[in-house]
Design an enzyme around this catalytic site. Sequence first.
Site, mmCIF file in Angstrom:
data_model
loop_
_atom_site.group_PDB
_atom_site.id
_atom_site.type_symbol
_atom_site.label_atom_id
_atom_site.label_comp_id
_atom_site.label_asym_id
_atom_site.label_seq_id
_atom_site.Cartn_x
_atom_site.Cartn_y
_atom_site.Cartn_z
ATOM 1 N N ASP A 441 -5.388 4.751 -5.705
ATOM 2 C CA ASP A 441 -4.782 5.844 -6.326
ATOM 3 C C ASP A 441 -6.000 6.851 -6.514
ATOM 4 O O ASP A 441 -7.375 6.590 -6.695
ATOM 5 C CB ASP A 441 -4.232 5.346 -7.543
ATOM 6 C CG ASP A 441 -3.213 6.224 -8.095
ATOM 7 O OD1 ASP A 441 -3.189 7.416 -7.618
ATOM 8 O OD2 ASP A 441 -2.173 6.013 -9.027
ATOM 9 N N ASP A 505 5.642 10.236 -7.142
ATOM 10 C CA ASP A 505 5.801 9.321 -8.217
ATOM 11 C C ASP A 505 7.341 9.486 -8.808
ATOM 12 O O ASP A 505 7.693 8.759 -9.899
ATOM 13 C CB ASP A 505 4.973 9.971 -9.663
ATOM 14 C CG ASP A 505 3.470 9.185 -9.328
ATOM 15 O OD1 ASP A 505 3.188 8.397 -8.394
ATOM 16 O OD2 ASP A 505 2.484 9.763 -10.207
#
Length: 705
Positions: A441, A505
């Site tokens: 990430d 997301d």
Amino acid sequence: MTEFTILRGRDTLVVLGTTEGARPSIIYAGPDIAGATPEELALLQSGQHIPGGPEQPIGPSLLNPLGTGWPGAAGVIADRDGKDWAIDLRVESVRQPSNNDAEIRCVDALNDLQSTHSFALCPRTGVFTASTEIAGSNNKPVNIDWCAAICLPMDDRLDRLRSFIGKWASEFQIEDIERFRGSYLRENKAGRTSHSDFPGLFAGNETTDETNGLAFACHLGWSGNSRLHIDTGQNGQAILQAGELLLPGEVSDRYISPQLIACWSNHGYGDVSRRLHAFVKNSIISERTKPRPVHYNTWEAVYFDHDEARLIELAKQAAEVGAERFVLDDGWFGGRRSDKAGLGDWWVSPDVYPNGLHPIANRVRELGMEFGLWFEPEMVNPDSDLYRAHPDWVLGIDGVEPIPSRHQLTLDLTKPDVTDYLFAKISALIDEYQIDYIKWDMNRDTQHPASDGRAVMHKQTEALYALLGRFRTAHPALEIESCSSGGARADYEILRRNDRIWTSDNNDARHRHQIMRGASHFFPLSVLGNHVGPKRCHITGRMFSMEFRAASAIFGHMGMELDLADETAQDRATLAAAIALHKQHRELIHGGDFYRIETPDYLAAMGCVAREKHEALFSCALLDMHPATKPDRLRFDGLNPAKQYRIKLLWPQSNPSRSHPSIIDAAALMENGTAFAGAALMEHGIQLPLVHPDTCLIYHLEAEN
């Protein structure tokens, strides 16, 4: 005598003007023109004197440097203390190892500068790539402020531009505008490809759609700052440039631009996408042939609330519905009980996991799943042991307050001590827990990418690539996902080192259809993570049935990100059925040719067709109410018009029609189905049933002859 270099492949033609001592140029780049010679094409574009302009018309060259007098934007800007800026590069030599690639070396003797232009045309896909290297001499350093991969002339018929914009949780949104006189400019200074300014675009005209018309696409393969620029001059000629957006003083003496990837077709946007998908599969990720495992990710199930027993139970439930990989997300390390602390402390938290991760990892493997782990290697929290020990390991400008973002700072990957630390810590965990997969990430923009006072975003990006390469070499079986608070780092160059892109997301099933449609312009479904989220989406607050959530995730690299304990037994059974359907057709979804179907905004339709045209799987989602009393017709694409296809409705599991009889009943679509000519299914189409909004229909078509 004028000399030319020709690249030809898969209905695509690129003609370069490469006369020694002359300025190099692109004579033509686009769909192949049967029988046309380079001499004809050059003569047909002969210019004329324009009143008020130079006596001899100035034609475009590969970089349109300032010394040529080209009136538009320069593709290279460099100087030596304010001098030697009027660059004029001339062909010195040409090397063409094959009909599909070429290298042109140019020099500017007066300004002591050289350029090397590398071109390739993929014979299987017709995809064109270009990059440029600029270098000064050893005894005369040069400052390079801008260098495009190439200055690419655009067909004057390409007057509609399609760019891909968005924000966090709303990536890859499509924006169509008309090309205009002047400059179209998209710049990104996020230090990643960004949520809002994807480095690529499509172009067509008013007659171009998914299946018809002249179409063009380009993409800059680069994971840092970028600039994409189209300059349409007073003469109407449009020149496209794409390159890395360099900060002051970032590069000197020698620079190699990122690669520009371009593609043309006379058969619409869909054909361009399929060519790009094939290029990604054959040239970017070609060595990775393993089927894509169905994911289970823990983030939206537990967030930072880690508990060993609960996670082991989640692993059991994930395996029961068909997961093949279990990924433990953020919260397992150091003092990471929230997003305010712990980043950089890459060791298992003894407070949360007194026995380490072995109980979870071992149970995951006993259940037949791979084990994956979340990291954010490029970042550090000020509240961490790492930062307290090494506050000098972060990017920043002395005397300038860092810009707060998610309580974290960006580590300086240009320092070998930093990358050595990250490699050692993470590699030790990979070895100890036999980690199969890393979710890598990167959750913030980098506004002050400076090291020792100098801007280093270019070096930071190259250092990231080198670090990923170290992991690839040391752990060749390891798979890595590119996640960047969703889809903020998605490009072809990161895909050379990663296996998957986390598209967004936002697991809102309705919104996902829009996000996946936008991303599919450049990326094949096999690399686009697409997850089943909770009943109530934590980003939009909307609620959807499991039938709709699960069906909306089937087309992509399917996964789950929900607390399975919160789902009913019936919903878990529905999810298991959807995963089984995905696995049954995974080879087709990930390996077939992809088709976006033209629909109104309240519908979203797409499909995958086997290369041999013997099988197809199509999805059609109703996202809002039909405006008319009678639903639309769905016209398929990519089929063989001469074949008979038996069509069945595989999803939902029960008849979704609100009115009976319907086409589902008449054609026995939920039973043995009915065979129709491919031509009829594409030209006439099938009547959609009357269903509730947020219903996703999945059709299977199988050829009978």
